[in-house]
Design an enzyme around this catalytic site. Structure first.
Site, PDB file in Angstrom:
ATOM      1  N   SER A 182       8.735 -41.153  18.971  1.00 30.54           N
ATOM      2  CA  SER A 182       9.150 -39.898  18.620  1.00 30.54           C
ATOM      3  C   SER A 182      10.372 -39.887  17.680  1.00 30.54           C
ATOM      4  CB  SER A 182       9.216 -39.341  19.904  1.00 30.54           C
ATOM      5  OG  SER A 182      10.479 -40.191  20.653  1.00 30.54           O
ATOM      6  N   HIS A 210       2.629 -38.383  20.417  1.00 32.41           N
ATOM      7  CA  HIS A 210       2.709 -37.844  19.287  1.00 32.41           C
ATOM      8  C   HIS A 210       1.434 -38.249  18.535  1.00 32.41           C
ATOM      9  CE1 HIS A 210       6.962 -36.138  19.663  1.00 32.41           C
ATOM     10  NE2 HIS A 210       7.004 -37.189  20.494  1.00 32.41           N
ATOM     11  N   LYS A 241       2.226 -30.881  22.946  1.00 32.65           N
ATOM     12  CA  LYS A 241       2.424 -30.939  21.496  1.00 32.65           C
ATOM     13  C   LYS A 241       1.515 -30.322  20.671  1.00 32.65           C
ATOM     14  CE  LYS A 241       5.219 -35.144  22.785  1.00 32.65           C
ATOM     15  NZ  LYS A 241       6.469 -34.406  23.062  1.00 32.65           N
TER      16      LYS A 241
HETATM   17  N1  PMP Z   1       6.045 -39.573  25.356  1.00 32.44           N
HETATM   18  C1  PMP Z   1       6.620 -39.398  24.182  1.00 32.44           C
HETATM   19  C2  PMP Z   1       6.566 -40.584  23.360  1.00 32.44           C
HETATM   20  C3  PMP Z   1       7.274 -38.144  23.954  1.00 32.44           C
HETATM   21  O1  PMP Z   1       7.978 -38.090  22.780  1.00 32.44           O
HETATM   22  C4  PMP Z   1       7.090 -37.029  24.962  1.00 32.44           C
HETATM   23  C5  PMP Z   1       7.766 -35.974  24.917  1.00 32.44           C
HETATM   24  N2  PMP Z   1       9.181 -35.818  24.431  1.00 32.44           N
HETATM   25  C6  PMP Z   1       6.636 -37.280  25.953  1.00 32.44           C
HETATM   26  C7  PMP Z   1       5.879 -38.609  26.369  1.00 32.44           C
HETATM   27  C8  PMP Z   1       6.483 -36.406  27.179  1.00 32.44           C
HETATM   28  O2  PMP Z   1       5.552 -35.536  26.928  1.00 32.44           O
HETATM   29  P1  PMP Z   1       5.816 -33.983  27.594  1.00 32.44           P
HETATM   30  O3  PMP Z   1       6.607 -33.241  26.748  1.00 32.44           O
HETATM   31  O4  PMP Z   1       4.468 -33.421  27.596  1.00 32.44           O
HETATM   32  O5  PMP Z   1       6.320 -34.317  28.974  1.00 32.44           O
END
Ligand code: PMP
Length: 393
Positions: A182, A210, A241
């Site tokens: 991310s 992502h 997302k």
């Molecule tokens: N895994 C990754 C790599 C992320 O970037 C994120 C969100 N920041 C999440 C999991 C968590 O997802 P959510 O926003 O649906 O809780």
């Protein structure tokens, strides 16, 4: 008078202020769109994970409204007591079909999916082999499981293999990577990691938060992108997302999913999604299948914007996805860059320690299918002029 036992927290915030790292929240005052209003200012939004622009899609909104009319605004309970609705089961069935796996369990978020799954399937006797840049929810899940945590350098499948080879052959092992990272926007080396996992009998897990709706056919994720079907035991995806709403899911075989129904703590102890959320996720899934050109547009925009940043002379790191970091180095300078971009009409978040290493602060950009060429060109012009003023390019 009683002294404030939480005073130490205020001291720590003061330290952040001194270091130029204190952040107040930006307040969104419009729908979350390609150009949105934050803190009273209309800005091109390059800080959202709304990859396909679905947060405001009329079809998702309509399905959410209809679900509220028919089923109300809440489920009233956790899944395992009385909070499982027919719609929840339908979403899981549809996602399993989409991912080509036997079954899926949906959680309240991607965070809950990772943390809830890793902590449920491992015990203190087991080992987890994890990329150093894996998401916080994986790290928390690993800590909760009390398994031995072995961290390998970012993207280094050879190092992961070496760690696997040194662990006792009888020990249960989980090899885990983000599909797309991310903060850098690069891909985990899935084919080499799957080889290593198979060689040492490890469970293979990928967090495709992502990559969901972004990589693979119709947005099926990195497992599909790399042709790794059948070689990844646990696939996590997010509905928060590209899917435009909220939630996460785990795709895998039936015993994994039924085990999580019985043991994953967010499933057992936290209320299930309201009907509106589930209905909008179902509508988004229809769109991925019916309008894959949305994903094509995301990639056209990604190429245009990334090429533009590079032509301006910015260091865009190792990105392979719609997430493109603009490397700055120093944390306070990255924050200042982000503030100046915002004043000029572009919202691109500054990211500094502890989210990334101290000398790897950056401004992170995320492009969506909903951005017009004019919006992206405007953003490039602003990046160019502010970047030159600050001596970044
Ligand atoms: N895994 C990754 C790599 C992320 O970037 C994120 C969100 N920041 C999440 C999991 C968590 O997802 P959510 O926003 O649906 O809780």
């Amino acid at each position: 008078m009683r002294s404030d036992p939480l005073a130490y927290l205020g001291d720590q915030l003061e330290d952040l202020r001194t270091q130029g790292l204190y952040r107040s929240l930006r307040i969104l005052e419009s729908e979350a769109k390609a150009t949105s209003v934050y803190d009273g200012k209309s800005v091109v939004n390059l800080s959202s994970n709304n990859y396909l622009g679905l947060t405001t899609h009329p079809r998702l909104k309509q399905k959410a409204i209809e679900a509220i009319e028919q089923f109300g605004v809440g489920s009233g309970a956790v899944r395992s007591i009385s909070g499982t609705m027919a719609m929840h089961m339908e979403l899981e069935r549809r996602l399993a079909e989409f991912k080509h796996t036997e079954a899926v369990v949906v959680f309240q978020s991607g965070f809950a999916s990772n943390a809830g799954t890793v902590s449920a399937i491992l015990t203190r006797e087991d080992a987890i082999i994890s990329d150093e840049l894996n998401h916080a929810s994986i790290i928390d899940g690993a800590r909760l499981s009390r398994a031995t945590i072995k961290v390998y350098p970012h993207g280094d499948a050879d190092a992961a293999r070496r760690i696997l080879s040194e662990l006792p052959s009888r020990q249960r092992k989980l090899l885990i990577t983000d599909g797309v990272f991310s903060m850098d926007g690069d891909l985990g080396p899935l084919p080499a990691l799957c080889d290593a996992a198979e060689a040492y009998g490890a469970i293979m897990m990928v967090d495709d938060a992502h990559a969901s709706g972004v990589f693979g056919r119709n947005g099926r994720g990195t497992v599909d992108h790399f042709g790794m079907h059948g070689r990844v035991d646990v696939q996590v995806g997010t509905l928060s997302k590209a899917i435009g709403s909220l939630g996460g899911y785990v795709a895998g075989n039936r015993s994994l999913i039924e085990f999580l129904y019985h043991r994953a703590r967010p499933f057992l102890f936290s209320t299930s999604h309201p009907p509106s959320v589930t209905a909008s996720c179902l509508a988004a899934l229809d769109l991925l299948l019916e309008e894959p050109q949305l994903i094509d547009r995301l990639w056209e925009n990604t190429r245009f914007f990334k090429d533009g940043l590079q032509a301006l002379g910015f260091d865009t790191g190792i990105s392979q996805s719609p997430i493109t970091p603009v490397m700055v180095g120093d944390g306070a300078r990255a924050m200042q860059f982000s503030d100046r971009l915002f004043q000029a009409g572009v919202f691109a978040m500054g990211i500094a320690f502890p989210t990334v290493a101290r000398d790897k602060a950056r401004v992170r950009t995320i492009v969506s299918a909903a951005h017009t060429r004019a919006e992206l060109q405007f953003a490039l012009d602003v990046f160019g002029s502010v970047g030159r003023e600050m001596g970044i390019v």
